[in-house]
Design a protein around this motif. Sequence first.
Motif, PDB file in Angstrom:
ATOM      1  N   GLY A   9     -16.662 -39.641  22.076  1.00 43.31           N
ATOM      2  CA  GLY A   9     -15.948 -40.889  22.287  1.00 43.31           C
ATOM      3  C   GLY A   9     -15.418 -41.101  23.691  1.00 43.31           C
ATOM      4  O   GLY A   9     -14.653 -42.022  23.939  1.00 43.31           O
ATOM      5  N   VAL A  10     -15.843 -40.284  24.628  1.00 43.53           N
ATOM      6  CA  VAL A  10     -15.389 -40.423  26.012  1.00 43.53           C
ATOM      7  C   VAL A  10     -16.247 -41.474  26.703  1.00 43.53           C
ATOM      8  O   VAL A  10     -17.471 -41.456  26.593  1.00 43.53           O
ATOM      9  CB  VAL A  10     -15.499 -39.074  26.759  1.00 43.53           C
ATOM     10  N   HIS A  11     -15.611 -42.397  27.412  1.00 41.70           N
ATOM     11  CA  HIS A  11     -16.345 -43.427  28.149  1.00 41.70           C
ATOM     12  C   HIS A  11     -16.887 -42.804  29.428  1.00 41.70           C
ATOM     13  O   HIS A  11     -16.162 -42.184  30.195  1.00 41.70           O
ATOM     14  CB  HIS A  11     -15.426 -44.612  28.486  1.00 41.70           C
ATOM     15  N   CYS A  12     -18.185 -42.957  29.661  1.00 42.99           N
ATOM     16  CA  CYS A  12     -18.817 -42.451  30.877  1.00 42.99           C
ATOM     17  C   CYS A  12     -19.245 -43.638  31.729  1.00 42.99           C
ATOM     18  O   CYS A  12     -19.633 -44.675  31.210  1.00 42.99           O
ATOM     19  CB  CYS A  12     -20.040 -41.603  30.530  1.00 42.99           C
ATOM     20  N   GLU A  32     -30.615 -32.183  34.123  1.00 45.59           N
ATOM     21  CA  GLU A  32     -30.682 -31.958  32.675  1.00 45.59           C
ATOM     22  C   GLU A  32     -29.304 -31.592  32.117  1.00 45.59           C
ATOM     23  O   GLU A  32     -28.891 -32.110  31.079  1.00 45.59           O
ATOM     24  CB  GLU A  32     -31.681 -30.825  32.408  1.00 45.59           C
ATOM     25  N   ARG A  33     -28.593 -30.701  32.812  1.00 47.96           N
ATOM     26  CA  ARG A  33     -27.251 -30.310  32.360  1.00 47.96           C
ATOM     27  C   ARG A  33     -26.284 -31.499  32.429  1.00 47.96           C
ATOM     28  O   ARG A  33     -25.447 -31.677  31.560  1.00 47.96           O
ATOM     29  CB  ARG A  33     -26.726 -29.143  33.195  1.00 47.96           C
ATOM     30  N   ARG A  34     -26.416 -32.312  33.481  1.00 40.45           N
ATOM     31  CA  ARG A  34     -25.559 -33.487  33.617  1.00 40.45           C
ATOM     32  C   ARG A  34     -25.799 -34.443  32.449  1.00 40.45           C
ATOM     33  O   ARG A  34     -24.859 -34.946  31.838  1.00 40.45           O
ATOM     34  CB  ARG A  34     -25.828 -34.202  34.946  1.00 40.45           C
ATOM     35  N   GLU A  86     -34.296 -26.313  40.362  1.00 43.64           N
ATOM     36  CA  GLU A  86     -32.835 -26.286  40.277  1.00 43.64           C
ATOM     37  C   GLU A  86     -32.269 -27.703  40.200  1.00 43.64           C
ATOM     38  O   GLU A  86     -31.378 -27.986  39.401  1.00 43.64           O
ATOM     39  CB  GLU A  86     -32.255 -25.555  41.489  1.00 43.64           C
ATOM     40  N   LYS A  87     -32.806 -28.606  41.004  1.00 43.65           N
ATOM     41  CA  LYS A  87     -32.359 -29.997  40.994  1.00 43.65           C
ATOM     42  C   LYS A  87     -32.600 -30.620  39.612  1.00 43.65           C
ATOM     43  O   LYS A  87     -31.734 -31.315  39.072  1.00 43.65           O
ATOM     44  CB  LYS A  87     -33.121 -30.772  42.075  1.00 43.65           C
ATOM     45  N   ASP A  88     -33.768 -30.345  39.018  1.00 45.72           N
ATOM     46  CA  ASP A  88     -34.085 -30.869  37.689  1.00 45.72           C
ATOM     47  C   ASP A  88     -33.168 -30.289  36.618  1.00 45.72           C
ATOM     48  O   ASP A  88     -32.740 -30.987  35.707  1.00 45.72           O
ATOM     49  CB  ASP A  88     -35.546 -30.588  37.333  1.00 45.72           C
ATOM     50  N   LEU A  89     -32.860 -28.993  36.731  1.00 45.26           N
ATOM     51  CA  LEU A  89     -31.973 -28.348  35.760  1.00 45.26           C
ATOM     52  C   LEU A  89     -30.560 -28.917  35.839  1.00 45.26           C
ATOM     53  O   LEU A  89     -29.901 -29.120  34.819  1.00 45.26           O
ATOM     54  CB  LEU A  89     -31.951 -26.837  35.959  1.00 45.26           C
ATOM     55  N   ILE A  90     -30.101 -29.201  37.049  1.00 47.84           N
ATOM     56  CA  ILE A  90     -28.780 -29.800  37.231  1.00 47.84           C
ATOM     57  C   ILE A  90     -28.753 -31.176  36.568  1.00 47.84           C
ATOM     58  O   ILE A  90     -27.798 -31.512  35.864  1.00 47.84           O
ATOM     59  CB  ILE A  90     -28.418 -29.893  38.734  1.00 47.84           C
ATOM     60  N   ILE A 121     -23.109 -35.634  29.596  1.00 42.81           N
ATOM     61  CA  ILE A 121     -22.800 -37.049  29.332  1.00 42.81           C
ATOM     62  C   ILE A 121     -23.021 -37.365  27.858  1.00 42.81           C
ATOM     63  O   ILE A 121     -22.195 -38.027  27.224  1.00 42.81           O
ATOM     64  CB  ILE A 121     -23.647 -37.973  30.240  1.00 42.81           C
ATOM     65  N   LYS A 122     -24.109 -36.857  27.301  1.00 42.98           N
ATOM     66  CA  LYS A 122     -24.407 -37.093  25.885  1.00 42.98           C
ATOM     67  C   LYS A 122     -23.307 -36.508  25.005  1.00 42.98           C
ATOM     68  O   LYS A 122     -22.841 -37.142  24.051  1.00 42.98           O
ATOM     69  CB  LYS A 122     -25.759 -36.467  25.523  1.00 42.98           C
ATOM     70  N   ARG A 123     -22.851 -35.286  25.309  1.00 46.80           N
ATOM     71  CA  ARG A 123     -21.780 -34.644  24.547  1.00 46.80           C
ATOM     72  C   ARG A 123     -20.489 -35.446  24.665  1.00 46.80           C
ATOM     73  O   ARG A 123     -19.822 -35.720  23.676  1.00 46.80           O
ATOM     74  CB  ARG A 123     -21.548 -33.211  25.039  1.00 46.80           C
ATOM     75  N   ALA A 124     -20.152 -35.856  25.890  1.00 45.29           N
ATOM     76  CA  ALA A 124     -18.926 -36.624  26.101  1.00 45.29           C
ATOM     77  C   ALA A 124     -18.957 -37.938  25.321  1.00 45.29           C
ATOM     78  O   ALA A 124     -17.966 -38.314  24.687  1.00 45.29           O
ATOM     79  CB  ALA A 124     -18.722 -36.888  27.590  1.00 45.29           C
ATOM     80  N   LYS A 125     -20.094 -38.609  25.330  1.00 49.29           N
ATOM     81  CA  LYS A 125     -20.209 -39.873  24.588  1.00 49.29           C
ATOM     82  C   LYS A 125     -20.066 -39.641  23.093  1.00 49.29           C
ATOM     83  O   LYS A 125     -19.443 -40.438  22.398  1.00 49.29           O
ATOM     84  CB  LYS A 125     -21.547 -40.548  24.890  1.00 49.29           C
TER      85      LYS A 125
END
Length: 185
Positions: A140-143, A127-129, A121-125, A133-137
């Motif tokens: 054009g969203v600054h992370c 991975e989703r995070r 579960e920790k690894d999946l979280i 972040i990749k989608r937001a970048k």
Amino acid sequence: MSVIGYCRVSTNDQTITNQQQQIAESGYQVTKWFTDNAVSGAVKASERQGFSDMLNYVREGDTLVCVAIDRLGRNTIDVLQTVELLQSKGVKVISLREGFDLSTPVGKAMLTMMAGLASLEKDLIAERRAAGIKRAKSEGVHCGRPRKATSEQVTQMINAGMSPREIMSQLQISKASFYRLKQGS
């Protein structure tokens, strides 16, 4: 043959009182309590003061009761090593939430599966995070940490005749940030 209670909370905002109450309400007459306040489960059990004190205290025939295996740790390997260490000392380990005796063969198997699932579960979280972040970048969203200044601001201030020291002071940036932003323009 004593019943030992172990409680851990991760932050100063939390209290061990609820955990102690759960253990008492489950019918265990705790002889001695050991606690770790504001200590993350990511810290190895043996490196926590309260847990270390408990390890030095327990004797063969004692029973250690905790409200959940995640109070022992969040890392599968650390939890398994901790339980094995306690068992090698002849200590029975009871986890209330999971509802099993970790010192029995079935309890050990259940512990291994549950700790493995918690790790998954920790690894999946994570991975989703990372995917978020990749989608937001890509949009054009600054992370990350908020930017204090941009290369455009530095260039405008240089063109306005300000010295590097004045620019660093006004933008509250370091010398390294100033020169990095200056090169980016």
